[in-house]
Each structure stands twice: as structure tokens, then as C-alpha cells.
Design an enzyme around this catalytic site. Structure first.
Site, short mmCIF file in Angstrom:
data_model
loop_
_atom_site.label_atom_id
_atom_site.label_comp_id
_atom_site.label_asym_id
_atom_site.label_seq_id
_atom_site.Cartn_x
_atom_site.Cartn_y
_atom_site.Cartn_z
N HIS A 1 0.83 -1.21 0.00
CA HIS A 1 0.00 0.00 0.00
C HIS A 1 0.87 1.26 0.00
CE1 HIS A 1 -3.23 -2.78 0.93
NE2 HIS A 1 -4.09 -1.80 0.77
N ALA B 1 -9.27 2.81 5.51
CA ALA B 1 -10.28 2.89 4.45
C ALA B 1 -10.70 4.35 4.29
CB ALA B 1 -11.48 2.02 4.79
#
Length: 477
Positions: free
Chosen positions: A376, A431
């Protein structure tokens, strides 16, 4: 491995059937006309009938006529049918008949009465026998002959089918025949639905299914632990109707099928219960009492077949990995492993496929999961500035305004990213679509206080949440 049973159906949000007149519930009454089509040595069968009669625990008599059994079935044709005919025509309610073709051929007066009353006469097969041990060719031949004989006796071919005592091949054979507006050999829903066979090696057109019932069915008078008195039958039907009527008032209209047999409900002590139920239904204003063919035509108008854009359980491996390999950032191996699971129709939704992908992620080694975390990008980091994020990450970071930071905000994010990565060894993951710029900064500060194990678990949960949000954009909920 692929699992063909559909354990999902419409899920939590079934469609509004749009019943005529804004009806809360559609009630459908079926008369199973089997008398004269049951197992009997006079019909060329090896044994007498042993199913659905007043004789509890009856067994077939090989090679012999069972006079008591035959006369019980004959009652249905001689007396029970006419009692039901008077009841339904007197109440003015439409009916669908599941007619065994050989039984209809032996009951011309009853067929004429059905037609005069405007009842739909659907097919109940050629004979009222068990097809579970028939080979496919023999069962197909009986289906063809059932349609031929039905058309000869009734004057037109049947457009609906309920075989009842099916084999594993029955539904596929009915769909392949191609001439039925609907089939009903399922008990798996409160609404009609479309069945297709793509991905199973069958070039068969989508088939409308109108599910049937074995619970709101007078057959329970003929089985152990079933109904023993008319009041029990009425109470069950009334409670089922009242539940569906209330659900329909809450925006979830459904269908209620009621299964009947001339030799069972046609007895006077039971017919009274059916009369009370019909009176109860008619006392409610927002009810559509319909034949099954009427339901089929309504469903075709308002809910025609529409093939899903994506059906993960039916995709080839390469297409599956190509489509879902980026759901977990730069980690296509998760999709590869998920593909090897027992995928079925239940995995053709966002939630279903998410579960399969998460299983692959959760069962991976800690080192592999750490690799997913490290894949990520930093939030508002160098890759974002260089426009080198994946399309998904770019859109996600933009959703919280991380693509339009002030110089001071960018410095704050840079400092937090550095502190976090130095402490935990992987980028801060959250998120973003669930958050705002402010809540992200707050989570940064809180999570920097976590120990390594709890933060690893938190980051993994956030990775799974990001995956779900990405799937929501691709698949139905």
C-alpha cells in the site's frame, strides 16, 4: 471447484414484484390432479401406490393392486374434485391445476369443468411416479409424451410444469425442452426468479421459476408430524398469509403458494378449513389472487431476464485474476488462491466474493500478509505526488481530499507517515472512503500508540475494508 447450488438468491434486498393494484401479497392456489395417474399395476407399474393417502406409512405392493389405495385416489376424482370446484367457483378465485397427463385423460368431465371455470391447467408430468431412479433418456421421453398427451386431452400444450417427484435431471430437462413459460420444481424462495445454466456446459435459455411449497400444503395431512385437523391447516395458512401481508406493508411484497389435493383437502372435514382461509384472504383488500401463468406473465413484463455484468463463480481463471487481482493492493496472488476455493452463486455478490478473497488473505502466512500491507502507498505521499498510484488508490485518496492538501497539511502527513512506518515497518492503512481528512489525522495519532501486534491486526482489517469498498463498485451488494 465450483458449487452449483444457489445459497444466496435475492439476498437481503429482494425486488419489489410490483403486484397489480399495489398488492401486499400474491396468493396462488394449486390443485394437484393426480387421481388416475398414480402407481397402479393396471397402468403398467410394478407396484401399487404408497404416497400421499389416508393410509399412514403405506408401502407399495409389488405386482398387486391395492384396492384401498385405489379407492382413496378415486375419492379425489369422484367427490373431492367437485367439492373444491364448487368452493373455488363460488368464491370466484382463480386456480392453477397441476394435471398429471394420464390422470387428465381418465377424467374428461373434470377437465371440461376446469376449462369452463377458467382454471390454468399446467403439467404435472405424464404419470404420478417417482423419477429419481429413471435414466435421463427415459425421463425425457416421458416429458415429451406428457406434453403430447396433455395437448391432446386439454386442447393445447401446457405452459407451466411441476413434476413433483423429480430426479436430478428433471429441471434441466424441462428447461431444455424450451416451451414452458415457467417451471415450479423448487421450494427455495417467496418470489419468482430466473434460472440460467451458463457455465455448466449447457446451452439452455434462461428459465422463469415460480417456486412451489410443501409447507402450506395439504400433503401434511398424509404424513407423520403433519396436520391432523382442519383447524391446524387453517391456522398455519392464516399465520403464513398474515406474516406475508404485514411484510408486504413494510415494502417487501411476496408470494404465497397453497398446495392442494382432491383426495386430501377434498374431504369435508378439511374443506371447511380451506373455505375459512379463502374467506380470510378475501377480507383483505390489497391481495392479488392469481394463476401461476398470470404471475409468469407479470414477472416477464416487470422483471425480464437480465444477465449479470459480472459473475465471479463462472469466470475462467485468467479473467477472474485480471478482474479481481487488484482488489488487494498489488497482490494478485490473493485472487489466484480465492479462485481455487469452492465458489458458487453465493460468491457473485460484493459480500460473497469479499469473503472468498478475505479467506485467502487470512489463511496466508504473516510474512505474506505483511507483504500486502507494504504494497500500500503512503497517504498523500511521494507516489501520489508523482501520480503513480493505482487508479483505485488515486480515487480513494481523492475522496477525502488528500489530493488537494495545503503545504502545511502535506508536511503533517509526511511527518506522520514517517513516524508510523519507522515504528511498524509498513505504511499507515485506512479505508479512506469511510473517513474525512480530519478523522484520518485523528486515527493516525491514536494508532501510533498501538503495540505492533494490535496495529498489524488493525491494518489487516482496514485492508479487508478497502477491498470490500472496491468490490462494492463492481458487484451487487
Amino acid at each position: 471447484m465450483r458449487y452449483v447450488r444457489d445459497m444466496r438468491g435475492y439476498g437481503a434486498n429482494p425486488p419489489d414484484p410490483k403486484w397489480p393494484g399495489g398488492a401486499r401479497v400474491c396468493v396462488q392456489l394449486v390443485v394437484n390432479y393426480e387421481e388416475g395417474g398414480e402407481n397402479c399395476v393396471l397402468h403398467g407399474d410394478a407396484a401399487s401406490e404408497g404416497f400421499l393417502s389416508e393410509i399412514t406409512g403405506a408401502q407399495p405392493w409389488p405386482g398387486q393392486r391395492h384396492w384401498n389405495m385405489e379407492s382413496i385416489y378415486e375419492y379425489g376424482a369422484r367427490a373431492g374434485f367437485w367439492r373444491l370446484h364448487r368452493l373455488f367457483t363460488g368464491a370466484g378465485v382463480p386456480v392453477t391445476v397441476y394435471g398429471v397427463a394420464s390422470a387428465l385423460a381418465r377424467s374428461p368431465d373434470q377437465v371440461e369443468a376446469m376449462q369452463a371455470a377458467g382454471w390454468e391447467i399446467a403439467s404435472h408430468g405424464l404419470r404420478w411416479i417417482d423419477y429419481r431412479d429413471h435414466d435421463e433418456a427415459a425421463e425425457r421421453a416421458d416429458l415429451v409424451e406428457a406434453i403430447r398427451l396433455h395437448a391432446e386431452v386439454v386442447g393445447e400444450r401446457p405452459t407451466g410444469l411441476y413434476l413433483g417427484r423429480t430426479s436430478v435431471n428433471s429441471i434441466r430437462l424441462a428447461c431444455a425442452e424450451g416451451g414452458f413459460a415457467y417451471i415450479s420444481d423448487t421450494y427455495d424462495d417467496d418470489l419468482p426468479y430466473w434460472l440460467d445454466h451458463d457455465g455448466q456446459g449447457n446451452a439452455i435459455a434462461p428459465q422463469l421459476v415460480i417456486p412451489y411449497t410443501l409447507d402450506a400444503n395439504d400433503m401434511r395431512f398424509a404424513i407423520q408430524a403433519g396436520f391432523t385437523a382442519g383447524d391446524q391447516f387453517f391456522t398455519y395458512l392464516r399465520d403464513a398469509f398474515d406474516t406475508l401481508y404485514e411484510e408486504g406493508g413494510n415494502g417487501r411484497p411476496r408470494m404465497m403458494s397453497v398446495g392442494l389435493h382432491c383426495r386430501l383437502i377434498g374431504r369435508p372435514g378439511r374443506a371447511a378449513a380451506l373455505q375459512r382461509f379463502i374467506d380470510h384472504v378475501k377480507s383483505h383488500d390489497r391481495v392479488w389472487v392469481a394463476r401461476r401463468i398470470d404471475i409468469a406473465e407479470h414477472w416477464r413484463r416487470h422483471h425480464p431476464y437480465a444477465a449479470p455484468k459480472l459473475r465471479p463463480s463462472r469466470m475462467e481463471r485468467q479473467a477472474f485474476v485480471s478482474t479481481f487481482g487488484g482488489i488487494f493492493e498489488h497482490s494478485p496472488w490473493i485472487a489466484e488462491r480465492a479462485f481455487e476455493l469452492e465458489l458458487g452463486p453465493a460468491h457473485d455478490s460484493a459480500g460473497g466474493l469479499h469473503n472468498a478473497l478475505c479467506r485467502a488473505f487470512r489463511s496466508a502466512s504473516e510474512a505474506e500478509r505483511l507483504g500486502v500491507l507494504k504494497a500500500h502507498p503512503d497517504l498523500a505521499g511521494k507516489l501520489a505526488a508523482a501520480k503513480r498510484l493505482t487508479a483505485e488508490s488515486t480515487a480513494e485518496q481523492a475522496s477525502a481530499g488528500l489530493d488537494a492538501l495545503t503545504d502545511a497539511e502535506r508536511e503533517t502527513f509526511t511527518a506522520l507517515n514517517a513516524r508510523y512506518t519507522e515504528k511498524f515497518g509498513f505504511p499507515f492503512i485506512i479505508a479512506v472512503r469511510d473517513n474525512t481528512k480530519a478523522s484520518i489525522l485523528g486515527a493516525f495519532e491514536r494508532r501510533l500508540a498501538n503495540d505492533a501486534a494490535s496495529e498489524f491486526a488493525t491494518a489487516c482489517r482496514q485492508v479487508e475494508r478497502i477491498a470490500r469498498l472496491r468490490l462494492d463498485a463492481l458487484l451487487p451488494a
